[in-house]
Design a protein around this motif. Structure first.
Motif, PDB file in Angstrom:
ATOM      1  N   UNK A   1       0.824  -1.228   0.000  1.00 66.26           N
ATOM      2  CA  UNK A   1       0.000   0.000   0.000  1.00 66.26           C
ATOM      3  C   UNK A   1       0.851   1.269   0.000  1.00 66.26           C
ATOM      4  N   UNK A   2       2.163   1.125  -0.153  1.00 65.06           N
ATOM      5  CA  UNK A   2       3.064   2.285  -0.273  1.00 65.06           C
ATOM      6  C   UNK A   2       2.937   3.242   0.919  1.00 65.06           C
ATOM      7  N   UNK A   3       2.844   2.657   2.132  1.00 69.67           N
ATOM      8  CA  UNK A   3       2.602   3.496   3.313  1.00 69.67           C
ATOM      9  C   UNK A   3       3.910   4.020   3.927  1.00 69.67           C
ATOM     10  N   UNK A   4       3.795   5.195   4.506  1.00 73.01           N
ATOM     11  CA  UNK A   4       4.897   5.792   5.252  1.00 73.01           C
ATOM     12  C   UNK A   4       4.515   5.835   6.727  1.00 73.01           C
ATOM     13  N   UNK A   5       5.421   5.333   7.576  1.00 73.69           N
ATOM     14  CA  UNK A   5       5.194   5.395   9.030  1.00 73.69           C
ATOM     15  C   UNK A   5       6.141   6.417   9.645  1.00 73.69           C
ATOM     16  N   UNK A   6       5.614   7.214  10.553  1.00 76.91           N
ATOM     17  CA  UNK A   6       6.466   8.096  11.364  1.00 76.91           C
ATOM     18  C   UNK A   6       6.371   7.616  12.810  1.00 76.91           C
ATOM     19  N   UNK A   7       7.495   7.609  13.502  1.00 73.59           N
ATOM     20  CA  UNK A   7       7.531   7.175  14.907  1.00 73.59           C
ATOM     21  C   UNK A   7       8.153   8.301  15.725  1.00 73.59           C
ATOM     22  N   UNK A   8       7.487   8.744  16.799  1.00 73.96           N
ATOM     23  CA  UNK A   8       8.143   9.685  17.724  1.00 73.96           C
ATOM     24  C   UNK A   8       8.694   8.881  18.911  1.00 73.96           C
ATOM     25  N   UNK A   9       9.636   9.488  19.640  1.00 69.51           N
ATOM     26  CA  UNK A   9      10.331   8.702  20.666  1.00 69.51           C
ATOM     27  C   UNK A   9      10.966   7.493  19.998  1.00 69.51           C
ATOM     28  N   UNK A  10      11.445   7.691  18.775  1.00 75.55           N
ATOM     29  CA  UNK A  10      11.780   6.545  17.902  1.00 75.55           C
ATOM     30  C   UNK A  10      12.989   5.758  18.365  1.00 75.55           C
ATOM     31  N   UNK A  11      13.898   6.400  19.088  1.00 75.28           N
ATOM     32  CA  UNK A  11      15.114   5.673  19.492  1.00 75.28           C
ATOM     33  C   UNK A  11      14.965   5.040  20.860  1.00 75.28           C
ATOM     34  N   UNK A  12      13.736   5.036  21.392  1.00 72.05           N
ATOM     35  CA  UNK A  12      13.493   4.410  22.683  1.00 72.05           C
ATOM     36  C   UNK A  12      13.130   2.934  22.535  1.00 72.05           C
ATOM     37  N   UNK A  13      12.727   2.345  23.653  1.00 74.01           N
ATOM     38  CA  UNK A  13      12.452   0.904  23.682  1.00 74.01           C
ATOM     39  C   UNK A  13      11.308   0.534  22.736  1.00 74.01           C
ATOM     40  N   UNK A  14      10.165   1.187  22.889  1.00 71.76           N
ATOM     41  CA  UNK A  14       9.012   0.860  22.025  1.00 71.76           C
ATOM     42  C   UNK A  14       9.242   1.381  20.610  1.00 71.76           C
ATOM     43  N   UNK A  15       9.698   2.630  20.510  1.00 75.04           N
ATOM     44  CA  UNK A  15       9.807   3.278  19.202  1.00 75.04           C
ATOM     45  C   UNK A  15      10.753   2.557  18.266  1.00 75.04           C
ATOM     46  N   UNK A  16      11.893   2.123  18.787  1.00 75.31           N
ATOM     47  CA  UNK A  16      12.893   1.500  17.900  1.00 75.31           C
ATOM     48  C   UNK A  16      12.360   0.182  17.340  1.00 75.31           C
ATOM     49  N   UNK A  17      11.564  -0.533  18.135  1.00 74.10           N
ATOM     50  CA  UNK A  17      10.983  -1.794  17.639  1.00 74.10           C
ATOM     51  C   UNK A  17       9.785  -1.493  16.721  1.00 74.10           C
ATOM     52  N   UNK A  18       8.998  -0.472  17.075  1.00 71.53           N
ATOM     53  CA  UNK A  18       7.799  -0.167  16.270  1.00 71.53           C
ATOM     54  C   UNK A  18       8.169   0.154  14.818  1.00 71.53           C
TER      55      UNK A  18
ATOM     56  N   UNK B   1      19.309   5.117  24.910  1.00 75.49           N
ATOM     57  CA  UNK B   1      19.040   4.686  23.527  1.00 75.49           C
ATOM     58  C   UNK B   1      18.490   3.271  23.655  1.00 75.49           C
ATOM     59  N   UNK B   2      17.296   3.041  23.139  1.00 79.52           N
ATOM     60  CA  UNK B   2      16.662   1.735  23.315  1.00 79.52           C
ATOM     61  C   UNK B   2      16.221   1.555  24.758  1.00 79.52           C
ATOM     62  N   UNK B   3      16.041   0.317  25.139  1.00 78.68           N
ATOM     63  CA  UNK B   3      15.482  -0.001  26.459  1.00 78.68           C
ATOM     64  C   UNK B   3      16.461   0.356  27.578  1.00 78.68           C
ATOM     65  N   UNK B   4      15.976   1.102  28.570  1.00 78.29           N
ATOM     66  CA  UNK B   4      16.803   1.420  29.739  1.00 78.29           C
ATOM     67  C   UNK B   4      16.695   0.271  30.748  1.00 78.29           C
ATOM     68  N   UNK B   5      17.831  -0.324  31.006  1.00 74.02           N
ATOM     69  CA  UNK B   5      17.910  -1.497  31.891  1.00 74.02           C
ATOM     70  C   UNK B   5      18.908  -1.205  33.013  1.00 74.02           C
ATOM     71  N   UNK B   6      18.603  -1.707  34.199  1.00 78.61           N
ATOM     72  CA  UNK B   6      19.610  -1.676  35.269  1.00 78.61           C
ATOM     73  C   UNK B   6      20.014  -3.119  35.544  1.00 78.61           C
ATOM     74  N   UNK B   7      21.302  -3.352  35.453  1.00 78.82           N
ATOM     75  CA  UNK B   7      21.803  -4.700  35.768  1.00 78.82           C
ATOM     76  C   UNK B   7      22.155  -4.724  37.259  1.00 78.82           C
ATOM     77  N   UNK B   8      21.552  -5.659  37.962  1.00 80.99           N
ATOM     78  CA  UNK B   8      21.755  -5.717  39.413  1.00 80.99           C
ATOM     79  C   UNK B   8      22.783  -6.781  39.777  1.00 80.99           C
ATOM     80  N   UNK B   9      22.707  -7.943  39.118  1.00 81.61           N
ATOM     81  CA  UNK B   9      23.721  -8.979  39.375  1.00 81.61           C
ATOM     82  C   UNK B   9      23.855  -9.856  38.145  1.00 81.61           C
ATOM     83  N   UNK B  10      24.922 -10.661  38.126  1.00 86.26           N
ATOM     84  CA  UNK B  10      25.197 -11.545  36.980  1.00 86.26           C
ATOM     85  C   UNK B  10      24.209 -12.692  36.985  1.00 86.26           C
TER      86      UNK B  10
END
Ligand SMILES: NC(=O)C1=CN([C@@H]2O[C@H](COP(=O)(O)OP(=O)(O)OC[C@H]3O[C@@H](n4cnc5c(N)ncnc54)[C@H](OP(=O)(O)O)[C@@H]3O)[C@@H](O)[C@H]2O)C=CC1
Ligand SMILES: CCCCCC(=O)/C=C/[C@H]1[C@H](O)CC(=O)[C@@H]1CCCCCCC(=O)O
Length: 347
Positions: free
Chosen positions: A154-171, A338-347
């Motif tokens: 259908x030749x569609x164009x998508x725009x994403x805001x917050x695009x470099x975040x967790x949801x936006x980058x995947x969307x 950039x992308x998902x913000x994660x806190x690593x607590x332990x290995x």
């Protein structure tokens, strides 16, 4: 057993910007013995999410979200490993997740509140259970599928805001995979723009802090905009909506630009934007991933395959140490991730 935990120290107020001092690190002690049904877990990773801003208010304003209480341990998405168990559903060594994981290095939790997960689903990259193969990946995939009306050919164009975040980058990546000929991201830095184009297959990206958004949208979306995945709301979204085609679709995912303001969710639109939506027959439906959990298993399976096969590239910002939770949350709210913000607590 001594453990560290993060409690809510004070509230920013409905109109305040959150700062690290709103959180406090404490030492506490876990009871030595488990009761029936309980599990001792060691925290591996914690998720940092925008909706937590409303949990900092006395009244969250969002029915399904409860406020955090002052001086009590805060909680959110988490993944960890079972160290000992008195629950028949959990065994030592199991990897488990929960939406209500305490921000604590180790915790005693009800086994019934934990979901067991298979590390192979994410090739051992356990933080993905909180992001691309977890709630944010689901939000992106199901948001596009349920509200985007993306149609191959259908030749569609998508725009994403917050695009470099967790949801936006995947969307944006789902939009391309599902058939959009263009995915244009809007985000807050040059580094983020590069990540979107070089690593995530976006056709182009706009730095809203530096560039003229209306002019760039006209240049980058020569056939107009058919699908808008809206993570931010406010002036950026008004600008995008003004350039949307007739019969196009806004996926109302989130409105982070308004979360430090005392406005209801979703924040009301101006009369002018409402008129634009009506005149151009643009749909703008609120999307809440928790309303689609009947589709979660199949969608998570698809996300796992897309990530493993390299069709979706996962962006993450990982910070180490429970003492960094407050900093990381406040940083994410200002675009430090950039992308998902994660806190690593332990290995
Ligand atoms: N509907 C649902 O079921 C769900 C909705 N959401 C919503 O999706 C959105 C994205 O969440 P998530 O991917 O976890 O978070 P992100 O990883 O996208 O992190 C938040 C980003 O928002 C951007 N941001 C912050 N303030 C502003 C502003 N004033 N104007 C423009 N951009 C801003 C920042 O990026 P930048 O540098 O580009 O400014 C920041 O990195 C949020 O609105 C969230 O509430 C999330 C999960 C489920
Ligand atoms: C400020 C309003 C934000 C609305 C959009 C948003 O970010 C929604 C996020 C939820 C999404 O539907 C899935 C989630 O994980 C987010 C909410 C999680 C709710 C858990 C609440 C736990 C609790 O209150 O005990």
């Amino acid at each position: 057993m001594p453990v560290q935990r993060v409690v809510l120290n004070s509230r920013p107020g409905n109109n305040g910007v959150p700062v690290p001092a709103h959180f406090r690190l404490e030492e506490t002690t876990l009871a030595p013995d488990l009761e029936d049904g309980e599990v001792l877990v060691r925290t591996l990773c914690l998720s940092v999410d925008p909706y937590m801003r409303c949990r900092m208010n006395e009244d969250t304003g969002v029915g399904y979200v409860t406020p955090w209480q002052l001086s009590e341990c805060v909680d959110g998405g988490g993944v960890g490993v079972v160290e000992s168990s008195r629950c028949s559903a959990c065994s030592e060594g199991d990897v488990v997740t929960s939406f209500n994981w305490p921000w604590q290095t180790k915790a005693v939790m009800k086994g019934s509140a934990l979901q067991k997960v298979d590390p192979q689903v994410v090739d051992g990259h356990l933080s993905y259970f909180l992001g691309a193969v977890g709630i944010t990946g689901l939000t992106a995939l199901l948001g596009v599928r349920e509200k985007g009306n993306v149609t191959k050919g259908a030749n569609q164009t998508m725009v994403v805001s917050g695009a470099a975040g967790a949801c936006g980058s995947v969307a944006g990546q789902i939009g391309r995979l599902d058939g959009c000929v263009r995915a244009v991201g809007i985000c807050g830095s040059e580094e983020k723009c590069r990540a979107l184009v070089d690593d995530c297959g976006f056709s182009a990206a706009i730095n809203y802090r530096k560039e003229d958004i209306p002019a760039k949208l006209q240049e980058l979306c020569p056939d107009g905009i058919d699908v808008y995945f809206d993570n931010v709301g406010g002036g950026i979204s008004d600008t995008v909506i003004a350039q949307m085609n007739n019969n196009s679709h806004v996926i109302l995912c989130g409105q982070i630009s308004q979360y430090n303001k005392d406005v209801p969710y979703p924040p009301p639109l101006s009369e002018e934007i409402q008129e634009t939506l009506r005149r151009n027959n643009i749909t703008r439906e609120r999307f809440t991933v928790l309303n689609y959990m009947n589709k979660a298993d199949a969608a998570l399976c698809e996300l796992s395959q897309l990530v493993k096969s390299g069709h979706i590239n996962v962006l993450e910002t990982v910070v180490e140490g429970i003492e960094k939770m407050g900093d990381a949350f406040c940083s994410m709210m200002k675009g430090g991730n950039i992308g998902k913000q994660i806190i690593k607590i332990s290995e």
